[in-house]
Write a protein that holds these residues in place. Structure first.
Motif, PDB file in Angstrom:
ATOM      1  N   THR A 177      25.199  -5.692   5.259  1.00  0.00           N
ATOM      2  CA  THR A 177      24.461  -6.948   5.375  1.00  0.00           C
ATOM      3  C   THR A 177      24.751  -7.909   4.231  1.00  0.00           C
ATOM      4  N   MET A 178      25.919  -7.774   3.633  1.00  0.00           N
ATOM      5  CA  MET A 178      26.326  -8.695   2.563  1.00  0.00           C
ATOM      6  C   MET A 178      27.227  -9.783   3.116  1.00  0.00           C
ATOM      7  N   PHE A 179      26.946 -11.002   2.714  1.00  0.00           N
ATOM      8  CA  PHE A 179      27.786 -12.140   3.085  1.00  0.00           C
ATOM      9  C   PHE A 179      28.883 -12.364   2.052  1.00  0.00           C
ATOM     10  N   SER A 180      28.527 -12.229   0.778  1.00  0.00           N
ATOM     11  CA  SER A 180      29.451 -12.509  -0.325  1.00  0.00           C
ATOM     12  C   SER A 180      29.256 -11.455  -1.401  1.00  0.00           C
ATOM     13  N   ASP A 181      30.343 -10.947  -1.931  1.00  0.00           N
ATOM     14  CA  ASP A 181      30.284  -9.970  -3.014  1.00  0.00           C
ATOM     15  C   ASP A 181      31.119 -10.488  -4.179  1.00  0.00           C
ATOM     16  N   ASP A 182      30.445 -11.140  -5.120  1.00  0.00           N
ATOM     17  CA  ASP A 182      31.115 -11.748  -6.271  1.00  0.00           C
ATOM     18  C   ASP A 182      32.194 -12.738  -5.815  1.00  0.00           C
ATOM     19  N   GLN A 183      31.851 -13.516  -4.794  1.00  0.00           N
ATOM     20  CA  GLN A 183      32.767 -14.498  -4.207  1.00  0.00           C
ATOM     21  C   GLN A 183      32.917 -15.709  -5.116  1.00  0.00           C
ATOM     22  N   ALA A 184      34.140 -16.119  -5.335  1.00  0.00           N
ATOM     23  CA  ALA A 184      34.410 -17.321  -6.121  1.00  0.00           C
ATOM     24  C   ALA A 184      34.120 -18.556  -5.271  1.00  0.00           C
ATOM     25  N   LEU A 185      33.383 -19.496  -5.845  1.00  0.00           N
ATOM     26  CA  LEU A 185      33.083 -20.751  -5.173  1.00  0.00           C
ATOM     27  C   LEU A 185      33.987 -21.841  -5.739  1.00  0.00           C
ATOM     28  N   THR A 186      34.700 -22.531  -4.866  1.00  0.00           N
ATOM     29  CA  THR A 186      35.575 -23.617  -5.286  1.00  0.00           C
ATOM     30  C   THR A 186      35.476 -24.761  -4.287  1.00  0.00           C
ATOM     31  N   GLY A 187      35.853 -25.942  -4.715  1.00  0.00           N
ATOM     32  CA  GLY A 187      35.840 -27.104  -3.840  1.00  0.00           C
ATOM     33  C   GLY A 187      34.436 -27.628  -3.600  1.00  0.00           C
ATOM     34  N   SER A 188      34.244 -28.322  -2.476  1.00  0.00           N
ATOM     35  CA  SER A 188      32.944 -28.908  -2.174  1.00  0.00           C
ATOM     36  C   SER A 188      32.195 -28.141  -1.084  1.00  0.00           C
ATOM     37  N   SER A 189      32.848 -27.180  -0.437  1.00  0.00           N
ATOM     38  CA  SER A 189      32.208 -26.358   0.584  1.00  0.00           C
ATOM     39  C   SER A 189      32.941 -25.033   0.701  1.00  0.00           C
ATOM     40  N   ALA A 190      32.173 -23.960   0.845  1.00  0.00           N
ATOM     41  CA  ALA A 190      32.781 -22.640   0.994  1.00  0.00           C
ATOM     42  C   ALA A 190      31.955 -21.803   1.956  1.00  0.00           C
ATOM     43  N   ASP A 191      32.627 -21.188   2.931  1.00  0.00           N
ATOM     44  CA  ASP A 191      31.970 -20.241   3.826  1.00  0.00           C
ATOM     45  C   ASP A 191      31.908 -18.887   3.139  1.00  0.00           C
ATOM     46  N   SER A 192      30.895 -18.101   3.476  1.00  0.00           N
ATOM     47  CA  SER A 192      30.817 -16.743   2.947  1.00  0.00           C
ATOM     48  C   SER A 192      32.041 -15.964   3.419  1.00  0.00           C
ATOM     49  N   THR A 193      32.412 -14.960   2.649  1.00  0.00           N
ATOM     50  CA  THR A 193      33.603 -14.188   2.997  1.00  0.00           C
ATOM     51  C   THR A 193      33.381 -13.302   4.212  1.00  0.00           C
ATOM     52  N   LYS A 194      32.114 -13.087   4.587  1.00  0.00           N
ATOM     53  CA  LYS A 194      31.818 -12.214   5.712  1.00  0.00           C
ATOM     54  C   LYS A 194      30.823 -12.883   6.658  1.00  0.00           C
ATOM     55  N   THR A 195      31.026 -12.676   7.961  1.00  0.00           N
ATOM     56  CA  THR A 195      30.072 -13.064   8.986  1.00  0.00           C
ATOM     57  C   THR A 195      29.404 -11.788   9.472  1.00  0.00           C
ATOM     58  N   ILE A 196      28.082 -11.805   9.586  1.00  0.00           N
ATOM     59  CA  ILE A 196      27.344 -10.605   9.980  1.00  0.00           C
ATOM     60  C   ILE A 196      26.962 -10.687  11.452  1.00  0.00           C
ATOM     61  N   ASP A 197      27.265  -9.609  12.172  1.00  0.00           N
ATOM     62  CA  ASP A 197      26.846  -9.462  13.558  1.00  0.00           C
ATOM     63  C   ASP A 197      25.526  -8.697  13.530  1.00  0.00           C
ATOM     64  N   MET A 198      24.427  -9.396  13.787  1.00  0.00           N
ATOM     65  CA  MET A 198      23.105  -8.793  13.676  1.00  0.00           C
ATOM     66  C   MET A 198      22.904  -7.654  14.673  1.00  0.00           C
ATOM     67  N   LYS A 199      23.650  -7.658  15.753  1.00  0.00           N
ATOM     68  CA  LYS A 199      23.509  -6.590  16.743  1.00  0.00           C
ATOM     69  C   LYS A 199      24.028  -5.260  16.194  1.00  0.00           C
ATOM     70  N   THR A 200      25.056  -5.311  15.352  1.00  0.00           N
ATOM     71  CA  THR A 200      25.635  -4.076  14.824  1.00  0.00           C
ATOM     72  C   THR A 200      25.229  -3.801  13.373  1.00  0.00           C
ATOM     73  N   ALA A 201      24.425  -4.669  12.775  1.00  0.00           N
ATOM     74  CA  ALA A 201      24.053  -4.489  11.368  1.00  0.00           C
ATOM     75  C   ALA A 201      23.000  -3.406  11.162  1.00  0.00           C
ATOM     76  N   GLY A 202      22.332  -2.994  12.218  1.00  0.00           N
ATOM     77  CA  GLY A 202      21.347  -1.930  12.097  1.00  0.00           C
ATOM     78  C   GLY A 202      20.071  -2.344  11.399  1.00  0.00           C
ATOM     79  N   ILE A 203      19.640  -3.586  11.606  1.00  0.00           N
ATOM     80  CA  ILE A 203      18.425  -4.087  10.964  1.00  0.00           C
ATOM     81  C   ILE A 203      17.309  -4.121  11.991  1.00  0.00           C
ATOM     82  N   ALA A 204      16.178  -3.506  11.664  1.00  0.00           N
ATOM     83  CA  ALA A 204      15.016  -3.564  12.538  1.00  0.00           C
ATOM     84  C   ALA A 204      14.438  -4.975  12.500  1.00  0.00           C
ATOM     85  N   GLU A 205      13.839  -5.390  13.581  1.00  0.00           N
ATOM     86  CA  GLU A 205      13.235  -6.726  13.635  1.00  0.00           C
ATOM     87  C   GLU A 205      12.030  -6.753  12.702  1.00  0.00           C
TER      88      GLU A 205
END
Length: 129
Positions: A7-35
């Motif tokens: 369930t991590m989006f970024s792990d010590d991700q370097a931020l550069t420029g004026s916009s940055a997407d997280s290095t990971k996209t999470i699929d909530m269906k497979t993340a195993g998180i209870a509602e």
């Protein structure tokens, strides 16, 4: 703060420029998180100058993303961070977008079950009634 690797989006991700997407996209269906109530927490592991907004983006199909929640970033010094409450019924796919002007620094972010406390504060730091 505790994060599960799934369930991590970024792990010590370097931020550069004026916009940055997280290095990971999470699929909530497979993340195993209870509602339940969930938060996205981001911590700056290095002075992340220039980052002014953290947005949680969601998509039902994994391709077309829209903003589902966001927060202003006011303190980007090392150790500081922000949290965003995830709304109930989020889209299946989630990612983060960091925006600002001429960003630099690093961030770690993920989904957690508890909103983080203010930096440097512990339960013992508060006076009891």
């Amino acid at each position: 703060m505790r994060f599960d690797v799934l369930t991590m989006f970024s792990d010590d991700q370097a931020l550069t420029g004026s916009s940055a997407d997280s290095t990971k996209t999470i699929d909530m269906k497979t993340a195993g998180i209870a509602e339940n109530e969930l938060f996205v927490a981001a911590r700056f592991t290095d002075n992340a100058h220039g980052c002014t907004k953290l947005a949680v983006m969601g998509s039902d199909d994994g391709n077309t993303f829209r903003e589902v929640s966001s927060t202003a970033v006011t303190d980007t010094t090392a150790g500081a961070g922000v949290s965003v409450r995830l709304p109930q019924g989020c889209p299946r796919h989630l990612k983060l977008v960091y925006t600002g002007g001429s960003m630099k620094g690093k961030v770690t972010a993920g989904i957690t079950l508890q909103a983080p406390s203010p930096r440097g504060k512990r339960i013992g730091d508060y006076a009891a009634n």
